[in-house]
Design a protein around this motif. Structure first.
Motif, short mmCIF file in Angstrom:
data_model
loop_
_atom_site.label_atom_id
_atom_site.label_comp_id
_atom_site.label_asym_id
_atom_site.label_seq_id
_atom_site.Cartn_x
_atom_site.Cartn_y
_atom_site.Cartn_z
N UNK A 88 12.02 -6.50 23.64
CA UNK A 88 11.48 -6.75 22.30
C UNK A 88 11.59 -8.24 21.94
N UNK A 89 12.70 -8.84 22.33
CA UNK A 89 12.90 -10.26 21.97
C UNK A 89 11.88 -11.16 22.65
N UNK A 90 11.22 -10.67 23.71
CA UNK A 90 10.20 -11.46 24.40
C UNK A 90 8.86 -11.46 23.68
N UNK A 91 8.61 -10.47 22.82
CA UNK A 91 7.31 -10.43 22.14
C UNK A 91 7.40 -10.53 20.61
N UNK A 92 8.57 -10.27 20.07
CA UNK A 92 8.74 -10.35 18.62
C UNK A 92 8.55 -11.79 18.15
N UNK A 93 8.01 -11.97 16.97
CA UNK A 93 7.84 -13.31 16.41
C UNK A 93 9.17 -14.05 16.51
N UNK A 94 9.19 -15.27 17.05
CA UNK A 94 10.45 -16.01 17.22
C UNK A 94 11.17 -16.29 15.90
N UNK A 95 10.46 -16.22 14.78
CA UNK A 95 11.08 -16.43 13.48
C UNK A 95 11.81 -15.17 13.02
N UNK A 96 11.54 -14.06 13.68
CA UNK A 96 12.12 -12.77 13.32
C UNK A 96 13.17 -12.38 14.36
N UNK A 97 14.34 -12.02 13.89
CA UNK A 97 15.40 -11.56 14.79
C UNK A 97 15.74 -10.12 14.44
N UNK A 98 15.92 -9.32 15.46
CA UNK A 98 16.30 -7.93 15.25
C UNK A 98 17.68 -7.72 15.84
N UNK A 99 18.51 -7.00 15.11
CA UNK A 99 19.86 -6.72 15.60
C UNK A 99 20.29 -5.33 15.14
N UNK A 100 21.18 -4.70 15.88
CA UNK A 100 21.68 -3.39 15.45
C UNK A 100 22.50 -3.53 14.17
N UNK A 101 22.46 -2.53 13.32
CA UNK A 101 23.29 -2.54 12.11
C UNK A 101 24.71 -2.13 12.45
N UNK A 102 24.88 -1.42 13.57
CA UNK A 102 26.21 -1.01 14.02
C UNK A 102 26.57 -1.73 15.31
N UNK A 103 27.33 -1.03 16.13
CA UNK A 103 27.82 -1.62 17.38
C UNK A 103 26.73 -1.76 18.45
N UNK A 104 25.86 -0.76 18.56
CA UNK A 104 24.88 -0.76 19.64
C UNK A 104 23.46 -0.59 19.12
N UNK A 105 22.52 -1.16 19.86
CA UNK A 105 21.11 -1.05 19.55
C UNK A 105 20.61 0.31 20.02
N UNK A 106 19.83 0.95 19.19
CA UNK A 106 19.23 2.23 19.55
C UNK A 106 17.98 2.45 18.72
#
Length: 150
Positions: free
Chosen positions: A28-46
């Motif tokens: 996802x980090x390869x295609x998501x807008x570079x100005x936008x960051x996505x991260x898990x709200x908890x310990x792990x991404x799902x």
């Protein structure tokens, strides 16, 4: 008032690979807008049903954040519902077709704050639509690269 931006793209990769590009945080980090960051709200991404994450716009000082939860999930489908300066849903659906996958992205939202809503509609709506198209093109490129490397 609810607004809907819906776009699709034909991808020369299997629906499983396209879905992986949506559900794998590294891809996802390869295609998501570079100005936008996505991260898990908890310990792990799902992207399992009920999973929570944050989408953060990398604007210095402000960093507006959308808190999201996966509200619909099945093979080939992920729907994030979000709260923040936007409220709504972001639907990603992989539809197998004869030569790959048709990926549908439906962004359905409202902006409850009248001032932010005015600003969005007058300054950011067209940019958002263009960015959605650019993201789909980048996702297509990533998925097709993954398909070739399989």
């Amino acid at each position: 008032m609810t607004q809907v931006f819906e776009q699709s793209i034909q991808i020369n990769a299997t629906a499983a690979i396209v879905e992986r590009c949506i559900t794998d945080l590294a891809l996802m980090s390869r295609w998501l807008n570079p100005v936008l960051r996505c991260e898990p709200a908890g310990e792990i991404w799902s992207t399992d049903l009920g999973s929570q994450s944050r989408f953060i716009i990398q604007i210095p000082l402000v960093k507006p954040t959308l808190n999201s939860v996966v509200v619909e999930r099945r093979p080939g489908l992920v729907v994030w519902e979000f709260q923040g300066f936007f409220q709504g849903r972001d639907r990603w659906e992989c539809q197998p077709v004869e030569k790959g996958t048709c990926l549908l992205n439906r962004f359905e939202f409202n902006v409850p704050n009248p001032l932010i809503n005015w600003g969005f509609n007058n300054f950011a709506a067209s940019w958002t639509k263009e960015d959605m198209q650019a993201q789909l093109r980048r996702l297509k490129r990533v998925a097709e690269e993954v398909q070739i490397s399989q």
